[in-house]
Scaffold this active site. Structure first.
Site, PDB file in Angstrom:
ATOM      1  N   GLY A 149       0.824  -1.197   0.000  1.00  9.26           N
ATOM      2  CA  GLY A 149       0.000   0.000   0.000  1.00  9.26           C
ATOM      3  C   GLY A 149       0.859   1.248   0.000  1.00  9.26           C
ATOM      4  CB  CYS A 150       0.151   4.702  -1.105  1.00  7.09           C
ATOM      5  SG  CYS A 150      -1.508   4.934  -0.409  1.00  7.09           S
TER       6      CYS A 150
END
Length: 346
Positions: A149-150
């Site tokens: 994920g970011c």
């Protein structure tokens, strides 16, 4: 030439995959998958691709796609990849999943935080967490890569070296993070309307954000012990970018030179992690449109804490760029192929 299929090609992460892969010397997109725009020209969905992409969007038939391509990217909501992937597909192609379906190793934790049943638990142990700077060798041998994920990417890379070296107390880690609105995806939501976001900043997912267990899982591996963190994300009125500011108590007194040496030891040879000079704080504008992560730190002797900071583009290193980086590793290519662009400014 690597033949590529993308499921979810018309979302923001999917669109960024297309942009990056068009400049990749060793890859060719064969399947633009989009359940919402089947049979529509891709360039009608993203006008910036006019005269660059002539193809029409196809459906998300992973079985058929696997017969025509070498690698499949799934830039889709949680649950879709897990519902489609099977042994036959994984024996034919590599799969790089940009959703959270295979990031969290404990299916019960995934189901608790994401609120859906995991449809492919049998692949959780096999899937490799695709944070290239930490799991590079495992990624090279993977059939199934869980693209991070970011928020976790920026948070982990900012904290990892000091945690791994035992310089900070794992029980004291607090992460404050801010993201541009593209992180919420392209779907229409009232909270993401211009009038709702402009001239405003807000915390969201306070104590409940679903990237929390992903960050805890990976930082626990670095620390060698279970960790529980406080993680609070914020939405800011910009299109791209993530800024992480993380805090932890130091286990002993350290100098700036000592800490810098630790970061340099971990990242000196990394193509996409830039350790900043003293008193230079990361800014999102200096990484926009690129696959770079800028990290920095500040020692606070008064509180005996250290502030660890990171900035990156959530759609590039936080999604599509990291996915391409993973593809390059899986196929034995130069890790930077298709990702050498300098950050945009202004």
């Amino acid at each position: 030439m690597i033949k590529v299929g993308i499921i979810g090609a018309t979302g923001y992460a999917g669109g960024e995959l297309v942009r990056l892969l068009l400049g990749h010397k060793e890859a060719e997109i064969k399947w633009y998958g989009s359940r919402s725009y089947v049979d529509q020209k891709y360039a009608k969905v993203y006008q910036n691709m006019f005269q660059l992409v002539d193809d029409r969007c196809l459906d998300d038939n992973m079985e058929e796609m696997a017969k025509q391509v070498d690698v499949i990217f799934t830039a889709t909501p949680q649950g879709l990849c897990a519902s489609l992937v099977n042994d036959d597909i994984l024996n034919k192609v590599k799969v790089i999943d940009l959703s959270a379906d295979f990031r969290i190793k404990d299916a019960a934790v995934y189901e608790e935080w994401y609120g859906i049943e995991h449809k492919a638990k049998q692949y959780l142990d096999e899937a490799v967490y695709g944070l290239c700077e930490i799991n590079r060798e495992a990624v090279k041998k993977a059939r199934l890569v869980a693209n991070p994920g970011c928020y976790p990417t920026c948070s982990i890379l900012s904290i990892y070296p000091l945690l791994k070296e035992g310089l900070i107390d794992p029980s004291t880690v607090i992460i404050d993070a801010k993201s541009g609105t593209s992180g919420a995806g392209r779907g229409a939501k009232v909270d993401n309307l211009f009038c709702e976001v402009n001239e405003n900043i807000k915390a969201y997912g306070v104590a409940t954000h679903r990237h929390t267990p992903e960050i805890e899982q990976e930082l626990s591996l670095a620390a060698g012990e279970p960790m529980t963190i406080s993680f609070t994300p914020h939405l800011v009125p910009m299109q791209r970018g993530i800024l992480v500011t993380a805090y932890a108590s130091l286990k002993r007194e350290v100098t700036w030179e000592e800490v810098k040496e630790v970061y340099d030891r971990y990242y000196d040879k990394e193509r996409f992690v830039r350790v900043l000079e003293q008193d230079v704080c990361p800014q999102t504008r200096w990484v926009e449109g690129s696959n770079y992560v800028d990290v920095g730190f500040k020692i606070d002797p008064r509180t005996k804490r250290i502030i660890m900071m990171g900035a990156m583009d959530n759609l590039v290193k936080g999604a599509a760029g990291q996915a391409v980086q993973n593809m390059n590793l899986v196929f034995g290519l130069d890790e930077a192929e298709g990702l050498r662009m300098a950050p945009l400014f202004p």
